[in-house]
Scaffold this motif. Sequence first.
Motif, short mmCIF file in Angstrom:
data_model
loop_
_atom_site.label_atom_id
_atom_site.label_comp_id
_atom_site.label_asym_id
_atom_site.label_seq_id
_atom_site.Cartn_x
_atom_site.Cartn_y
_atom_site.Cartn_z
N UNK B 58 0.82 -1.21 0.00
CA UNK B 58 0.00 0.00 0.00
C UNK B 58 0.85 1.27 0.00
N UNK B 59 2.12 1.11 -0.32
CA UNK B 59 3.05 2.24 -0.24
C UNK B 59 3.26 2.88 -1.60
N UNK B 69 7.86 14.27 4.39
CA UNK B 69 8.59 14.33 5.66
C UNK B 69 8.15 13.23 6.62
N UNK B 70 7.04 12.56 6.29
CA UNK B 70 6.65 11.34 6.97
C UNK B 70 6.38 10.33 5.88
N UNK B 71 6.80 9.09 6.09
CA UNK B 71 6.59 8.05 5.09
C UNK B 71 6.23 6.76 5.79
N UNK B 72 5.07 6.21 5.45
CA UNK B 72 4.64 4.97 6.08
C UNK B 72 5.04 3.78 5.20
N UNK B 73 5.85 2.92 5.76
CA UNK B 73 6.30 1.72 5.04
C UNK B 73 5.34 0.57 5.30
N UNK B 74 5.10 -0.24 4.28
CA UNK B 74 4.25 -1.43 4.39
C UNK B 74 5.07 -2.65 4.01
N UNK B 114 2.13 -11.60 7.75
CA UNK B 114 2.11 -10.56 8.77
C UNK B 114 2.48 -9.23 8.12
N UNK B 115 1.90 -8.21 8.67
CA UNK B 115 2.14 -6.84 8.21
C UNK B 115 3.08 -6.14 9.17
N UNK B 116 4.09 -5.48 8.62
CA UNK B 116 4.86 -4.55 9.43
C UNK B 116 4.64 -3.17 8.83
N UNK B 117 4.16 -2.26 9.66
CA UNK B 117 3.96 -0.90 9.17
C UNK B 117 4.75 0.03 10.07
N UNK B 118 5.34 1.05 9.46
CA UNK B 118 6.20 1.94 10.22
C UNK B 118 6.21 3.31 9.58
N UNK B 119 6.02 4.33 10.41
CA UNK B 119 6.05 5.70 9.91
C UNK B 119 7.44 6.27 10.11
N UNK B 120 8.15 6.47 8.99
CA UNK B 120 9.53 6.95 9.03
C UNK B 120 9.55 8.48 9.02
N UNK B 258 14.77 -4.12 6.73
CA UNK B 258 13.48 -4.57 6.22
C UNK B 258 12.53 -3.39 6.03
N UNK B 259 12.74 -2.35 6.85
CA UNK B 259 11.92 -1.13 6.75
C UNK B 259 12.61 -0.07 5.87
N UNK B 260 13.74 -0.43 5.26
CA UNK B 260 14.48 0.54 4.46
C UNK B 260 15.39 1.42 5.28
N UNK B 261 15.71 0.99 6.51
CA UNK B 261 16.59 1.76 7.39
C UNK B 261 17.96 1.10 7.48
N UNK B 262 19.04 1.89 7.57
CA UNK B 262 20.38 1.31 7.66
C UNK B 262 20.59 0.65 9.02
N UNK B 263 21.12 -0.60 9.07
CA UNK B 263 21.25 -1.30 10.34
C UNK B 263 22.35 -0.74 11.25
N UNK B 264 23.36 -0.10 10.66
CA UNK B 264 24.46 0.43 11.49
C UNK B 264 24.92 1.79 10.96
#
Lengths: 320, 299
Positions: B58-59, B69-74, B114-120, B258-264
């Motif tokens: 749904x992204x 400036x806010x982005x919800x990942x699905x 399962x759904x993971x949703x996150x507002x970046x 998994x959410x498009x974020x850098x792990x380190x």
Amino acid sequence: MSASGAVRSYYGQPVIKEPVWTPEIPVYLFTGGLGGASAGLAELARLRGNEELARRAWVVALAGVAASPALLVSDLGMPSRFLNMLRMFKVTSPMSVGSWILSASGLATSVATANAMTGHLPRAARFACPAAALLGLPLSTYTAALLSNTAIPVWHESRRLLPFVFAGGAAASAGGTALAVTPDRHAKPARRLAVGGAVAQLAALQLMERSLGEIGEPLKLGPAGMLGKLAKGLTAAGAVTAVAGRGGARAASVAGGVLVTAGALAERWAVFRAGFQSAGDPKYVVGPQRERIERGEARGGSRQVGRRRAVQDPPAARAT
Amino acid sequence: MSPAETLSWPGTYGDEAKARMGFFTDTSICIGCKACEVACKEWNAIPDSPKGFSGKSYDNTLDLGADTWRHVAFVEQRVPADAGGGASLVEAAERGGLAEREGLATYQEGDGVRWLMSSDVCKHCTEAACLEVCPTGALFRTEFGTVVVQEDVCNGCGYCVPACPFGVLDQREGDGRVWKCTLCYDRLKDGKEPACAQACPTSSIQFGEVEELRERAERRLEKLRLAGQDEARLYLADPDDGIGGAGAFFLLLDEPEVYGLPPDPVDTRRDLGSIWAAAGAAALALGAGIAAAALGGRS
């Protein structure tokens, strides 16, 4: 990358942004080095009494440092605000430091070149000539610091050797351009600089590519890879041709000089493009970070690592 | 320095320094409604940014940028039938009971997906690379410890764009300057909470003082772990991490990438010493090379 060559990602989307810099920037990376190293060559040739070479090298230096600000201003999103570059001096921003170096170098080189051509500014030139020569050195290498001081893996991880690649390229282009425009009798220092710079650039590049390992892959693939091959070919062919021109074959000297200069430009462009490719694929960003975590050398991120559940990512979420 | 202190906050503000404000985004209760995206666009009068139909769940927003400036990942993941350690019906029911007793809301999970949703959002890093590399001083640290671009100073040099380890900043087309989340600086000055946090219907986006939010996040993590959610983890809540901890941090249910974020992620400034040292050494080598070419041998 991990052994399987795949990292997890969000639909293969990039994790960091590609630069927004336009083609003016790789040209500037070249003109800054050309202008900076030419000033050094001009001043030392003058001290050695080689006025023919010195005068020509000063003109090349001025051309380089005059083209540079024009290229940089044109790249700005708001060119009318170019003076904001000199609002402050920030050591943490190589772009800020470079703006000051370029401004001072431009001023000194203008005075030095004006005096070399007209002889009208002997007093100012006494200070301006060595200043231009000295400022030309950091002007040639700070651009590597500028690229390295980013989150782009191929640029950041090449931080120790990229300045030497750029220094070699600056020497090669300054020597090569001077060689192409100076009569053979006076061009010996230019030829030595062109050949020496070309060899140094190729050697530093070799070392850099080896030390980067898989992070350096973008330097070998796609447009960056093609530009890199072109750069190496031009530089090597130019150096050989320049050496062959030693005996007085003018055409060979001109061709050799032009080739190594073109090689230096192509190399800057290759490094520039590689940054885009490195930022655009999450495997170059996530891969090395994930490896750091697995080796227990993480510098950041989520310390409180949760258990990994046995889930299956959709095919699109795997970057290869 | 206390854990949440930055280079210029609160030091340079003296008596005018306010408490450091930030976000705790608890993705375990995000329902993917995108109210945050809409509220942010509305309040900050951000131009529209149509990207068409992405085909990625749904992204259709896809990433943060000058106009987002806010982005919800699905994230959609297949969960094997024995997920959760071979839970039987009895065990699953027991876990449901525990969730009820602890007052936990959990993400939806059924049909093997399962759904993971996150507002970046912009992380408002303690060590903010964007701010450090900005040559004009357009990026600055506010009295709330947040990182804001001054639109009347930015000249669009673009240095902050590749400096950000999260890909938050970008240049706005047709404008030339860079734009990003301000943590609603204007609203903060009036004692209001940011638009996204106010609009969030599930309190997935929580706004407050960073120190307090960190404690709240720890408590939430503990609760989730007790309820068997042992893949939960805090992201960027640790002051010892590569950016000195973030003003906007997250509770995630899988690895950050998994959410498009850098792990380190690491602030590039940490390597500034070696960067300048190498550039200086190369400048000296260039000087030596020119001298050898010009002064050595016969001229």
